[in-house]
Design an enzyme around this catalytic site. Structure first.
Site, PDB file in Angstrom:
ATOM      1  N   TYR A   1      35.383  63.959  63.337  1.00  0.00           N
ATOM      2  CA  TYR A   1      35.128  62.721  62.603  1.00  0.00           C
ATOM      3  C   TYR A   1      33.857  62.802  61.742  1.00  0.00           C
ATOM      4  CZ  TYR A   1      38.718  61.175  65.809  1.00  0.00           C
ATOM      5  OH  TYR A   1      39.906  61.063  66.491  1.00  0.00           O
ATOM      6  N   ASP A   2      33.268  63.978  61.608  1.00  0.00           N
ATOM      7  CA  ASP A   2      32.029  64.139  60.832  1.00  0.00           C
ATOM      8  C   ASP A   2      32.077  63.497  59.433  1.00  0.00           C
ATOM      9  OD1 ASP A   2      30.595  65.419  62.784  1.00  0.00           O
ATOM     10  OD2 ASP A   2      30.838  67.434  61.962  1.00  0.00           O
TER      11      ASP A   2
ATOM     12  N   LYS B   1      22.096  68.105  61.236  1.00  0.00           N
ATOM     13  CA  LYS B   1      22.989  67.377  62.159  1.00  0.00           C
ATOM     14  C   LYS B   1      22.567  67.624  63.612  1.00  0.00           C
ATOM     15  CE  LYS B   1      27.532  66.975  64.143  1.00  0.00           C
ATOM     16  NZ  LYS B   1      28.848  67.507  64.403  1.00  0.00           N
TER      17      LYS B   1
ATOM     18  N   LYS C   1      32.038  76.431  72.223  1.00  0.00           N
ATOM     19  CA  LYS C   1      31.138  75.580  72.999  1.00  0.00           C
ATOM     20  C   LYS C   1      30.257  76.441  73.917  1.00  0.00           C
ATOM     21  CE  LYS C   1      32.400  71.208  74.031  1.00  0.00           C
ATOM     22  NZ  LYS C   1      33.122  70.123  74.694  1.00  0.00           N
TER      23      LYS C   1
ATOM     24  N   ASP D   1      31.449  66.093  77.711  1.00  0.00           N
ATOM     25  CA  ASP D   1      32.551  65.360  77.097  1.00  0.00           C
ATOM     26  C   ASP D   1      31.950  64.492  76.015  1.00  0.00           C
ATOM     27  OD1 ASP D   1      35.412  64.978  77.258  1.00  0.00           O
ATOM     28  OD2 ASP D   1      34.972  62.888  77.694  1.00  0.00           O
ATOM     29  N   SER D   2      32.586  64.465  74.855  1.00  0.00           N
ATOM     30  CA  SER D   2      31.985  63.684  73.779  1.00  0.00           C
ATOM     31  C   SER D   2      33.048  63.032  72.915  1.00  0.00           C
ATOM     32  CB  SER D   2      31.084  64.579  72.922  1.00  0.00           C
ATOM     33  OG  SER D   2      31.845  65.597  72.320  1.00  0.00           O
TER      34      SER D   2
ATOM     35  N   HIS E   1      24.382  63.363  68.736  1.00  0.00           N
ATOM     36  CA  HIS E   1      24.568  63.097  70.169  1.00  0.00           C
ATOM     37  C   HIS E   1      24.431  64.382  70.968  1.00  0.00           C
ATOM     38  CE1 HIS E   1      28.146  64.226  68.088  1.00  0.00           C
ATOM     39  NE2 HIS E   1      28.918  64.254  69.150  1.00  0.00           N
TER      40      HIS E   1
ATOM     41  N   GLU F   1      43.061  67.264  84.595  1.00  0.00           N
ATOM     42  CA  GLU F   1      43.456  66.006  83.961  1.00  0.00           C
ATOM     43  C   GLU F   1      42.211  65.147  83.805  1.00  0.00           C
ATOM     44  OE1 GLU F   1      46.410  62.240  84.396  1.00  0.00           O
ATOM     45  OE2 GLU F   1      46.357  63.679  86.041  1.00  0.00           O
TER      46      GLU F   1
ATOM     47  N   GLU G   1      35.433  78.737  73.590  1.00  0.00           N
ATOM     48  CA  GLU G   1      34.421  79.804  73.489  1.00  0.00           C
ATOM     49  C   GLU G   1      33.283  79.417  72.537  1.00  0.00           C
ATOM     50  OE1 GLU G   1      33.959  82.766  75.203  1.00  0.00           O
ATOM     51  OE2 GLU G   1      35.619  82.122  76.471  1.00  0.00           O
TER      52      GLU G   1
HETATM   53  P1  IMP Z   1      34.578  67.392  73.074  1.00  0.00           P
HETATM   54  O1  IMP Z   1      34.560  66.554  74.307  1.00  0.00           O
HETATM   55  O2  IMP Z   1      33.232  67.941  72.725  1.00  0.00           O
HETATM   56  O3  IMP Z   1      35.654  68.432  73.094  1.00  0.00           O
HETATM   57  O4  IMP Z   1      34.934  66.409  71.848  1.00  0.00           O
HETATM   58  C1  IMP Z   1      36.097  65.591  71.867  1.00  0.00           C
HETATM   59  C2  IMP Z   1      36.429  65.107  70.470  1.00  0.00           C
HETATM   60  O5  IMP Z   1      35.436  64.167  70.013  1.00  0.00           O
HETATM   61  C3  IMP Z   1      36.468  66.167  69.386  1.00  0.00           C
HETATM   62  O6  IMP Z   1      37.728  66.808  69.370  1.00  0.00           O
HETATM   63  C4  IMP Z   1      36.214  65.343  68.130  1.00  0.00           C
HETATM   64  O7  IMP Z   1      37.395  64.658  67.744  1.00  0.00           O
HETATM   65  C5  IMP Z   1      35.241  64.302  68.611  1.00  0.00           C
HETATM   66  N1  IMP Z   1      33.844  64.745  68.386  1.00  0.00           N
HETATM   67  C6  IMP Z   1      32.932  65.060  69.349  1.00  0.00           C
HETATM   68  N2  IMP Z   1      31.762  65.434  68.798  1.00  0.00           N
HETATM   69  C7  IMP Z   1      31.937  65.346  67.459  1.00  0.00           C
HETATM   70  C8  IMP Z   1      31.061  65.617  66.361  1.00  0.00           C
HETATM   71  O8  IMP Z   1      29.893  66.035  66.468  1.00  0.00           O
HETATM   72  N3  IMP Z   1      31.602  65.405  65.139  1.00  0.00           N
HETATM   73  C9  IMP Z   1      32.862  64.965  64.953  1.00  0.00           C
HETATM   74  N4  IMP Z   1      33.716  64.725  65.929  1.00  0.00           N
HETATM   75  C10 IMP Z   1      33.264  64.908  67.197  1.00  0.00           C
END
Ligand code: IMP
Length: 194
Positions: free
Chosen positions: A153-154, A174, A15, A72-73, A179, A43, A13
């Protein structure tokens, strides 16, 4: 013109709220999977961020005619061949991030190259058309100075040309260089042209 409606392919939520803050000023209605009564367990077996975000977007698109947006990040460390990468959330799952930071620092202790980058990949599906956007920020892995704020990981990521880690930086700063911030700027540009 009919109001554009976008479904965010995420159960998170927080996001969804972030996307609402980005897209609603453009007159775009943002809804969550909950709003659309979509229940999914996808998956994420893609080989990179772009594939994983498209897997999520396609899975949701089967249930709606609205525009779907997924992302996805994660963090990629060059000396570790891009690890944790798409495993950023799953690496040492269940352990606090402080422990993940220490594990990463240990893996890097004999490596000279501490460079790393965050990627945020977004996938958008409009009718049958698929679009991909991406934002990236480069930097290096450092020992966390203080607990700081931020998540994930900030605290161990120092962006290139900056003196503060993402964990120490205020959120506004930030968001300008991250990204996600950069991919969001692309997203605004994309929807402004629709
Ligand atoms: P998501 O795909 O956005 O849910 O991110 C997957 C994972 O990548 C997160 O659970 C964090 O471990 C890491 N991550 C993604 N973006 C960030 C960020 O801006 N700061 C720190 N960790 C991040």
């Amino acid at each position: 013109m009919e109001k554009i409606e976008v479904v965010i392919a995420s159960g998170n939520e927080h996001k969804v709220k972030e996307y609402r803050d980005i897209l609603e000023p453009l007159g775009i209605k943002v809804s969550s999977l909950k709003d659309e009564n979509i229940v999914l367990d996808v998956e994420e077996n893609g080989k990179d961020f772009a594939e994983n975000s498209m897997i999520k977007a396609r899975a949701v698109k089967r249930f709606t005619n609205k525009i779907v947006l997924a992302d996805d990040s994660g963090l990629c460390i060059n000396a570790l061949d891009g690890f944790p990468g798409i495993y950023s959330a799953r690496f040492m799952e269940g352990h606090p991030y402080e422990e993940k930071h220490l594990a990463i620092l240990e893996m890097l202790k004999d490596k000279e190259d501490k460079s790393a980058y965050f990627i945020c990949a977004m996938s958008i599906i409009i009718d049958g058309e698929e679009y991909k956007l991406q934002g990236r920020v480069d930097g290096k892995i450092v020992s966390p100075k203080s607990k700081g704020n931020g998540f994930g990981y900030d605290p161990i990521f120092l962006p290139s040309g900056e003196e503060l880690t993402f964990g120490e930086m205020d959120e506004e700063k930030k968001n300008k260089i991250s990204h996600r911030g950069r991919a969001s700027a692309e997203l605004i540009n994309f929807f402004s042209k629709l």
